[in-house]
Design an enzyme around this catalytic site. Sequence first.
Site, mmCIF file in Angstrom:
data_model
loop_
_atom_site.group_PDB
_atom_site.id
_atom_site.type_symbol
_atom_site.label_atom_id
_atom_site.label_comp_id
_atom_site.label_asym_id
_atom_site.label_seq_id
_atom_site.Cartn_x
_atom_site.Cartn_y
_atom_site.Cartn_z
ATOM 1 N N ARG A 25 -33.072 -10.694 -85.419
ATOM 2 C CA ARG A 25 -32.330 -11.087 -86.625
ATOM 3 C C ARG A 25 -30.996 -10.345 -86.754
ATOM 4 N NH1 ARG A 25 -33.324 -13.496 -91.919
ATOM 5 N NH2 ARG A 25 -32.402 -12.249 -93.572
ATOM 6 N N ILE A 51 -27.489 -15.802 -94.995
ATOM 7 C CA ILE A 51 -28.657 -15.996 -94.127
ATOM 8 C C ILE A 51 -29.854 -15.774 -95.056
ATOM 9 C CG2 ILE A 51 -28.409 -13.567 -93.329
ATOM 10 C CD1 ILE A 51 -29.897 -14.267 -90.785
ATOM 11 N N SER A 52 -30.802 -16.698 -95.043
ATOM 12 C CA SER A 52 -31.908 -16.639 -96.007
ATOM 13 C C SER A 52 -32.806 -15.428 -95.771
ATOM 14 C CB SER A 52 -32.758 -17.905 -95.910
ATOM 15 O OG SER A 52 -31.947 -19.051 -96.027
ATOM 16 N N GLN A 53 -33.527 -15.079 -96.835
ATOM 17 C CA GLN A 53 -34.535 -14.013 -96.780
ATOM 18 C C GLN A 53 -35.582 -14.371 -95.703
ATOM 19 O OE1 GLN A 53 -36.707 -14.202 -100.412
ATOM 20 N NE2 GLN A 53 -37.853 -12.318 -100.074
#
Length: 204
Positions: A25, A51-53
């Site tokens: 990530r 960027i999403s959780q």
Amino acid sequence: MIHEQLEKRGIKSQRVLNAFRKVERHLFVPEEYRSMAYADRALPIGKSQTISQPYIVAFMTESLDLKSTDRVLEVGTGSGYQAAILAEMCDTVYSIEVIESLGKKAGRLLRKIGYLNITLKIGDGYQGWKTHAPYDAIIVTCAPTQIPAPLKDQLAEGGRMIIPVGEQYVQELILLKKKNGRLREKKVLPVMFVPMVDEVGKIY
Ligand code: SAH
């Protein structure tokens, strides 16, 4: 991240968890936020986008119940992280990003780290991507106020779609399944995504 944020909150699919083990990530997070890459939150990626959780990425991915032969459409490439997770689990990922600089940056990174089964396009994902339709799964990572009709049409028989729908800051993730040509919808989780916009930035 995997144990505390995903397994403890109920993500069970080993295929999803393995994809998270594999995709690094921090590569998808801008330099200045690298130290927070594995934190339990969304992070800025530039151009007012995020960027999403991790949990939301995992939840949405798990809900699609992907098979290794599936062809998947993503709307909202952003950093390319979600696309990489999908690419670990299915045959081909087609992903559309409306902001050119973000789409190009994601494309460079995904090529550099070796994903050959992701095809990107710059454009308005509201219209889907007819050339490669129908899709076994569709994932939308920006929020329209209504489910775009072209996306419903481009879902294959037996296909699944996960999409946040609602006004800015008040949305529900909706899971759709197409069976005998008909769509069944289920609200699955309240969420907060950036709005879906057209090519001139107007909110859908
Ligand atoms: N899946 C991404 C999260 C991206 S945030 C990731 O893993 O990083 C949502 C993205 O949707 C933003 O980059 C935004 O520019 C994009 N977006 C908004 N409206 C869009 C549209 N109509 N078509 C395609 N992308 C869109």
